[in-house]
Design an enzyme around this catalytic site. Structure first.
Site, PDB file in Angstrom:
ATOM      1  N   ALA A  14       0.817  -1.227   0.000  1.00 39.46           N
ATOM      2  CA  ALA A  14       0.000   0.000   0.000  1.00 39.46           C
ATOM      3  C   ALA A  14       0.845   1.269   0.000  1.00 39.46           C
ATOM      4  CB  ALA A  14      -0.938  -0.002   1.209  1.00 39.46           C
ATOM      5  N   ASP A  63       7.776  -8.251   4.102  1.00 38.32           N
ATOM      6  CA  ASP A  63       7.846  -8.822   2.750  1.00 38.32           C
ATOM      7  C   ASP A  63       6.842  -9.968   2.667  1.00 38.32           C
ATOM      8  OD1 ASP A  63       8.500 -10.232   0.450  1.00 38.32           O
ATOM      9  OD2 ASP A  63      10.660 -10.204   0.811  1.00 38.32           O
ATOM     10  N   VAL A  64       5.860  -9.865   1.781  1.00 42.35           N
ATOM     11  CA  VAL A  64       4.818 -10.904   1.718  1.00 42.35           C
ATOM     12  C   VAL A  64       5.361 -12.263   1.279  1.00 42.35           C
ATOM     13  CG1 VAL A  64       2.922  -9.253   1.336  1.00 42.35           C
ATOM     14  CG2 VAL A  64       4.055 -10.318  -0.652  1.00 42.35           C
ATOM     15  N   TYR A 156       4.013 -13.722 -15.292  1.00 38.06           N
ATOM     16  CA  TYR A 156       3.130 -12.803 -14.539  1.00 38.06           C
ATOM     17  C   TYR A 156       1.685 -13.305 -14.614  1.00 38.06           C
ATOM     18  CZ  TYR A 156       0.737  -8.368 -13.379  1.00 38.06           C
ATOM     19  OH  TYR A 156      -0.065  -7.398 -12.817  1.00 38.06           O
ATOM     20  N   ALA A 158       0.739 -16.335 -14.977  1.00 38.06           N
ATOM     21  CA  ALA A 158       0.634 -17.534 -14.134  1.00 38.06           C
ATOM     22  C   ALA A 158       0.447 -17.143 -12.676  1.00 38.06           C
ATOM     23  CB  ALA A 158       1.883 -18.389 -14.289  1.00 38.06           C
TER      24      ALA A 158
HETATM   25  N1  LIG Z   1      -0.459  -0.923 -12.691  1.00 34.55           N
HETATM   26  C1  LIG Z   1      -1.213  -1.630 -13.511  1.00 34.55           C
HETATM   27  O1  LIG Z   1      -1.502  -1.224 -14.662  1.00 34.55           O
HETATM   28  C2  LIG Z   1      -1.769  -2.953 -13.036  1.00 34.55           C
HETATM   29  C3  LIG Z   1      -2.572  -3.697 -13.911  1.00 34.55           C
HETATM   30  C4  LIG Z   1      -3.096  -4.901 -13.485  1.00 34.55           C
HETATM   31  C5  LIG Z   1      -2.841  -5.357 -12.190  1.00 34.55           C
HETATM   32  N2  LIG Z   1      -2.051  -4.624 -11.367  1.00 34.55           N
HETATM   33  C6  LIG Z   1      -1.793  -5.151 -10.016  1.00 34.55           C
HETATM   34  O2  LIG Z   1      -2.319  -4.230  -9.074  1.00 34.55           O
HETATM   35  C7  LIG Z   1      -1.509  -4.243  -7.888  1.00 34.55           C
HETATM   36  C8  LIG Z   1      -1.050  -2.822  -7.599  1.00 34.55           C
HETATM   37  O3  LIG Z   1      -0.370  -2.348  -8.745  1.00 34.55           O
HETATM   38  P1  LIG Z   1       0.427  -0.977  -8.722  1.00 34.55           P
HETATM   39  O4  LIG Z   1       0.624  -0.585 -10.133  1.00 34.55           O
HETATM   40  O5  LIG Z   1      -0.211  -0.049  -7.756  1.00 34.55           O
HETATM   41  O6  LIG Z   1       1.837  -1.499  -8.154  1.00 34.55           O
HETATM   42  P2  LIG Z   1       3.118  -0.654  -7.718  1.00 34.55           P
HETATM   43  O7  LIG Z   1       4.315  -1.386  -8.234  1.00 34.55           O
HETATM   44  O8  LIG Z   1       2.975   0.781  -8.074  1.00 34.55           O
HETATM   45  O9  LIG Z   1       3.086  -0.767  -6.124  1.00 34.55           O
HETATM   46  C9  LIG Z   1       3.227  -2.027  -5.520  1.00 34.55           C
HETATM   47  C10 LIG Z   1       3.742  -1.844  -4.107  1.00 34.55           C
HETATM   48  O10 LIG Z   1       3.950  -3.174  -3.596  1.00 34.55           O
HETATM   49  C11 LIG Z   1       5.169  -3.185  -2.869  1.00 34.55           C
HETATM   50  N3  LIG Z   1       5.712  -4.545  -2.863  1.00 34.55           N
HETATM   51  C12 LIG Z   1       6.379  -5.178  -3.876  1.00 34.55           C
HETATM   52  N4  LIG Z   1       6.772  -6.382  -3.477  1.00 34.55           N
HETATM   53  C13 LIG Z   1       6.356  -6.528  -2.199  1.00 34.55           C
HETATM   54  C14 LIG Z   1       6.508  -7.561  -1.237  1.00 34.55           C
HETATM   55  N5  LIG Z   1       7.197  -8.685  -1.543  1.00 34.55           N
HETATM   56  N6  LIG Z   1       5.954  -7.386  -0.013  1.00 34.55           N
HETATM   57  C15 LIG Z   1       5.281  -6.236   0.289  1.00 34.55           C
HETATM   58  N7  LIG Z   1       5.134  -5.220  -0.580  1.00 34.55           N
HETATM   59  C16 LIG Z   1       5.668  -5.361  -1.806  1.00 34.55           C
HETATM   60  C17 LIG Z   1       6.081  -2.206  -3.601  1.00 34.55           C
HETATM   61  O11 LIG Z   1       7.115  -1.722  -2.764  1.00 34.55           O
HETATM   62  C18 LIG Z   1       5.104  -1.114  -4.042  1.00 34.55           C
HETATM   63  O12 LIG Z   1       5.030  -0.050  -3.108  1.00 34.55           O
HETATM   64  C19 LIG Z   1      -0.357  -5.221  -8.166  1.00 34.55           C
HETATM   65  O13 LIG Z   1      -0.671  -6.486  -7.614  1.00 34.55           O
HETATM   66  C20 LIG Z   1      -0.316  -5.281  -9.676  1.00 34.55           C
HETATM   67  O14 LIG Z   1       0.242  -6.495 -10.150  1.00 34.55           O
HETATM   68  C21 LIG Z   1      -1.516  -3.426 -11.747  1.00 34.55           C
END
Ligand SMILES: NC(=O)c1ccc[n+]([C@@H]2O[C@H](COP(=O)([O-])OP(=O)(O)OC[C@H]3O[C@@H](n4cnc5c(N)ncnc54)[C@H](O)[C@@H]3O)[C@@H](O)[C@H]2O)c1
Length: 245
Positions: A14, A63-64, A156, A158
């Site tokens: 978040a 870290d998840v 991704y 998968a």
């Molecule tokens: N951005 C897009 O266009 C898009 C499209 C489809 C799905 N999604 C999905 O939506 C979700 C949010 O996307 P976003 O663009 O806001 O992502 P983002 O990369 O902007 O933010 C993700 C956050 O997750 C944190 N993170 C990464 N690995 C982690 C871990 N192991 N443990 C805890 N935190 C961790 C990061 O530090 C980052 O702050 C993600 O699951 C992404 O795959 C995004």
């Protein structure tokens, strides 16, 4: 409607973009929000901003992918609402080449965060939800997990498709005890704060705009609410018409 007063939520990843949008809307609707991120400074910054806006929020970085860290953070904290938002895409999870040309070592991030992290967090909070007879679990997945999207996205896909299938199965196991489990399959999001560099991408979306953190926050707030008690085991596209179920 859709108030979350008295509920405790955790939103993983978040620290920016969609996860921040979800955490902000939960706090605005009255939940106590644990702001998780891999990067402690991001989690702290968002929690501080939510408190400044009058919400109740605490940073809870971990870290998840690290099961011990997930259990240490969540085992003794009763969680009503879990949003599995943490995910990786980009160069960490996608390769600019066809799957046949990748090495197995290149798939690990896409699976360990996008699927393994969801399983770790869900497994840790679920027993408490079952015991209390109430819970909401939401996965933020992707159109890439529900339909093919082209070269370099197989691993991704998968991870995200695996997470959606995992959550649908868990949903059926707990449907009768007051715990709902759903996924939101996002289309392309505007992570620029609307600066306009995404106009070309937006033209490919039926609504002619990309998604925003508020779009995701609003749907998650509904899914997290008491009013959504009959909504479970679904993977809901949120993509401006670019994904059809
Ligand atoms: N951005 C897009 O266009 C898009 C499209 C489809 C799905 N999604 C999905 O939506 C979700 C949010 O996307 P976003 O663009 O806001 O992502 P983002 O990369 O902007 O933010 C993700 C956050 O997750 C944190 N993170 C990464 N690995 C982690 C871990 N192991 N443990 C805890 N935190 C961790 C990061 O530090 C980052 O702050 C993600 O699951 C992404 O795959 C995004």
């Amino acid at each position: 409607m859709f108030r979350l007063d008295g509920r405790t939520a955790i939103v993983t990843g978040a620290g920016q973009n969609s996860g921040t949008g979800i955490a902000s809307m939960f706090a605005a609707q009255g939940a106590h929000v644990y702001v998780n991120d891999l990067l402690p400074e991001r989690a702290e910054d968002v929690a501080t901003r939510l408190r400044s806006a009058g919400g109740s929020a605490e940073a809870l970085p971990f870290d998840v992918t690290d099961l011990d860290a997930v259990q240490a953070a969540l085992t003794d904290r009763p969680i009503d609402i879990l949003v599995n938002n943490a995910g990786i895409a980009g160069a960490e999870a996608m390769q600019p080449k066809p799957f046949a040309e990748t090495e197995p070592s290149e798939w690990s991030g896409a699976i360990s965060v996008n699927l393994g992290g969801v399983m770790h967090c869900t497994h840790t909070v679920l027993p408490g939800m079952i015991e209390r007879g109430h819970g909401r679990i939401i996965g933020i997945v992707s159109g890439a997990g529900t339909q093919g999207v082209g070269i370099g996205v197989a691993a991704y896909s998968a991870g995200k498709g695996g997470a959606a299938g995992f959550l649908r199965s868990v949903a059926l196991e707990v449907a009768a005890v007051g715990v709902t489990v759903n996924s939101v399959a996002l289309g392309l999001m505007d992570n620029t704060g609307g600066s306009g560099v995404t106009d070309r991408l937006a033209r490919s979306i039926p609504t002619k705009r990309l998604g925003t953190p508020d779009d995701v926050g609003a749907l998650c707030t509904y899914l997290a609410s008491d009013e959504a008690s009959w909504m479970t085991a679904q993977t809901i596209p949120l993509a401006g018409g670019s994904i059809t179920s």
